[in-house]
Design an enzyme around this catalytic site. Structure first.
Site, PDB file in Angstrom:
ATOM      1  N   CYS A  71      -5.434  -2.800   2.923  1.00  0.00           N
ATOM      2  CA  CYS A  71      -5.178  -2.634   4.355  1.00  0.00           C
ATOM      3  C   CYS A  71      -6.431  -2.739   5.223  1.00  0.00           C
ATOM      4  O   CYS A  71      -6.891  -3.833   5.497  1.00  0.00           O
ATOM      5  CB  CYS A  71      -4.435  -1.325   4.583  1.00  0.00           C
ATOM      6  SG  CYS A  71      -3.514  -1.350   6.138  1.00  0.00           S
ATOM      7  N   LYS A 108      -9.566   1.867  -2.279  1.00  0.00           N
ATOM      8  CA  LYS A 108      -9.761   1.418  -0.889  1.00  0.00           C
ATOM      9  C   LYS A 108     -11.182   1.744  -0.425  1.00  0.00           C
ATOM     10  O   LYS A 108     -11.618   2.901  -0.496  1.00  0.00           O
ATOM     11  CB  LYS A 108      -8.730   2.096   0.008  1.00  0.00           C
ATOM     12  CG  LYS A 108      -8.709   1.599   1.448  1.00  0.00           C
ATOM     13  CD  LYS A 108      -7.508   2.210   2.180  1.00  0.00           C
ATOM     14  CE  LYS A 108      -7.310   1.683   3.572  1.00  0.00           C
ATOM     15  NZ  LYS A 108      -6.062   2.163   4.188  1.00  0.00           N
ATOM     16  N   GLU A 128       0.868  -1.179   0.000  1.00  0.00           N
ATOM     17  CA  GLU A 128       0.000   0.000   0.000  1.00  0.00           C
ATOM     18  C   GLU A 128       0.912   1.239   0.000  1.00  0.00           C
ATOM     19  O   GLU A 128       1.909   1.279   0.725  1.00  0.00           O
ATOM     20  CB  GLU A 128      -0.881   0.018   1.265  1.00  0.00           C
ATOM     21  CG  GLU A 128      -1.798   1.227   1.323  1.00  0.00           C
ATOM     22  CD  GLU A 128      -2.625   1.333   2.626  1.00  0.00           C
ATOM     23  OE1 GLU A 128      -2.228   0.741   3.646  1.00  0.00           O
ATOM     24  OE2 GLU A 128      -3.651   2.028   2.606  1.00  0.00           O
TER      25      GLU A 128
HETATM   26  O1  LIG Z   1      -7.019  -1.647  10.610  1.00  0.00           O
HETATM   27  C1  LIG Z   1      -5.928  -1.382  11.129  1.00  0.00           C
HETATM   28  O2  LIG Z   1      -5.657  -1.644  12.290  1.00  0.00           O
HETATM   29  C2  LIG Z   1      -4.839  -0.746  10.331  1.00  0.00           C
HETATM   30  C3  LIG Z   1      -5.302  -0.254   9.022  1.00  0.00           C
HETATM   31  C4  LIG Z   1      -4.310   0.582   8.322  1.00  0.00           C
HETATM   32  O3  LIG Z   1      -3.186   0.746   8.747  1.00  0.00           O
HETATM   33  C5  LIG Z   1      -4.670   1.188   7.038  1.00  0.00           C
HETATM   34  O4  LIG Z   1      -5.786   0.971   6.540  1.00  0.00           O
HETATM   35  O5  LIG Z   1      -3.810   1.906   6.463  1.00  0.00           O
END
Ligand SMILES: O=C(O)CCC(=O)C(=O)O
Length: 322
Positions: A173, A132, A60
Site C-alpha cells: 500500500c 510494510k 492488504e
Molecule cells: O498513501 C495513501 O494515500 C494510502 C495508503 C494506505 O491506505 C495504506 O498504506 O494503508
C-alpha cells in the site's frame, strides 16, 4: 552533450518456461470472523487457479478488518508456524501448483506487530516475507486521520523474490508512494511489482490509479495491486477504495475491479517489457551525467515509528554530498 549510455538492467527470466501467464487479483470482502475470511480466500484462490491463473495476488489485511484498534488481536506468529492464514495459502499453493503473493496479515514477532506479506511458491514454501516499509501516517482535519505506527512496526528490507513466473518486487500500500523503491526493484530485474493495498476513499479516488500507472510507466514494468472490497456496512471509519488493477509497462489497464468483491484476471506478457524498453529506451536516455540516484548511506531515525534506515537521495553529480 550526448546522453550517458548505460546498459538496461537484465530482466530475470521466469523459472517456468513461460513468456505469458495469467495473474488473478482477489478483491475479497473482509469480515471480523477470521475463519470465514480464510475460507472465503481459499475458495477465491481455488477458483482463480481453476481459471488458469499461475499467480494470485491477495489484498492488504485480508484475514481481519483494517482497524488499528483490533488488528493486534488477530496477529499471527508466522515464524513460529502458528499462522492459520499462511498455512491455508501454503496448502492451496501446493495443491494447485501456483505462486501466491499473499496480501498481508498482521504478524506478531519479538513483541511487535508487523504488516506482512508472504510470497508462497508452488511447493507451498514461503519464498519471501515483506514487512510494510512505509507506515501510513495521515492527518487531514475533517477528513482522515490514521497512524499505522501506533499499531505496526515498519519493516527494514525491500523484497525482491524469484518465483516460477519471474522476478517480483513487493510493496504494501503506502509503499507505492515511494518511487525509489520501485526504481530499486526495476534495477534488480523485477518484471512486476505487486502492491497488496487498502487505499481509502480520501486518497483513493484522486491518486490510486495515478500512482499505479506512474510506478509502471517510470520503470517500464507491470504493476499489480490488490485491495479488499469496500464494505458499505462496515462499522469502521476507514472506508476502502477497492479498484484492484493490473497495469502494463505502457500504463495500460490490463484488468481492473470496481469496489465490490471480485476476482479479476489479466495476462502478463513479458515480451511487452522488452518491446517498450526497445521502442522507448528510457534507461539509455537518462542523463546520468547530470543527476544520479545515489545511496549516500546516511543513517536516519524516523520520528514516527523509530525505524532506522538508510537515506538515499537524488543528487547532482559534483554535488558536495558526493
Ligand atoms: O498513501 C495513501 O494515500 C494510502 C495508503 C494506505 O491506505 C495504506 O498504506 O494503508
Amino acid at each position: 552533450m550526448a546522453p550517458t549510455s548505460v546498459s538496461p538492467p537484465p530482466l530475470r527470466p521466469p523459472k517456468a518456461n513461460t513468456q505469458k501467464y495469467k495473474v488473478a487479483l482477489c478483491q475479497l470482502l473482509v469480515s471480523s470472523d477470521k475463519e470465514e475470511n480464510i475460507a472465503r480466500a481459499r475458495s477465491r484462490i481455488e477458483a482463480a487457479a481453476d481459471a488458469g491463473a499461475m499467480l494470485i495476488v491477495m489484498p492488504e489485511i485480508w484475514s481481519c478488518p483494517y482497524s488499528m484498534e483490533t488488528l493486534p488481536s488477530y496477529a499471527e506468529d508466522i515464524d513460529g508456524g502458528e499462522s492459520p492464514s499462511i498455512s491455508m495459502l501454503s496448502e492451496v499453493a501446493a495443491a494447485r501448483k501456483i505462486t501466491i503473493v499473499g496480501g498481508s496479515i498482521p504478524e506478531k514477532a519479538s513483541g511487535k506487530v508487523f504488516n506482512t506479506c508472504c510470497v508462497i511458491g508452488p511447493d507451498g514454501q514461503i519464498l519471501a516475507k515483506h514487512r510494510k516499509l512505509h507506515l501510513f501516517e495521515i492527518d487531514i482535519p475533517g477528513d482522515i486521520k490514521l497512524n499505522e505506527s501506533d499499531t505496526f512496526t515498519g519493516g527494514q528490507e525491500p523484497t525482491v523474490v524469484d518465483t516460477d513466473v519471474g522476478r517480483i518486487g513487493i510493496g504494501i500500500c503506502h509503499d507505492i508512494r515511494f518511487p525509489e523503491l520501485a526504481m530499486l526493484y526495476r534495477s534488480r530485474g523485477a518484471h512486476l511489482i505487486c502492491y497488496p493495498s487498502a487505499f481509502n476513499m480520501s486518497t483513493g479516488e484522486l491518486l490510486w490509479d495515478l500512482m499505479q500507472k506512474s510506478r509502471a510507466v517510470d520503470n517500464q514494468l507491470f504493476v499489480a495491486t490488490c485491495s479488499p472490497a469496500r464494505d458499505p456496512n462496515a462499522k469502521s471509519e476507514y472506508m476502502i477504495w477497492g479498484h484492484s488493477s493490473l497495469i502494463g509497462p505502457f500504463g495500460e489497464v490490463l484488468a481492473a475491479a470496481g469496489h465490490e468483491e471480485a476476482t479479476v484476471i489479466g495476462e502478463i506478457d513479458l515480451s511487452m517489457i522488452q518491446s517498450i524498453r526497445e521502442n522507448l529506451p528510457l534507461e539509455m536516455q537518462s542523463r546520468g551525467d547530470l543527476y544520479r540516484f545515489v545511496d549516500v548511506q546516511r543513517q536516519r531515525e524516523t520520528a514516527s515509528n523509530g525505524a532506522r534506515g538508510v537515506e538515499s537521495e537524488y543528487v547532482l553529480v559534483n554535488d558536495t554530498v558526493l
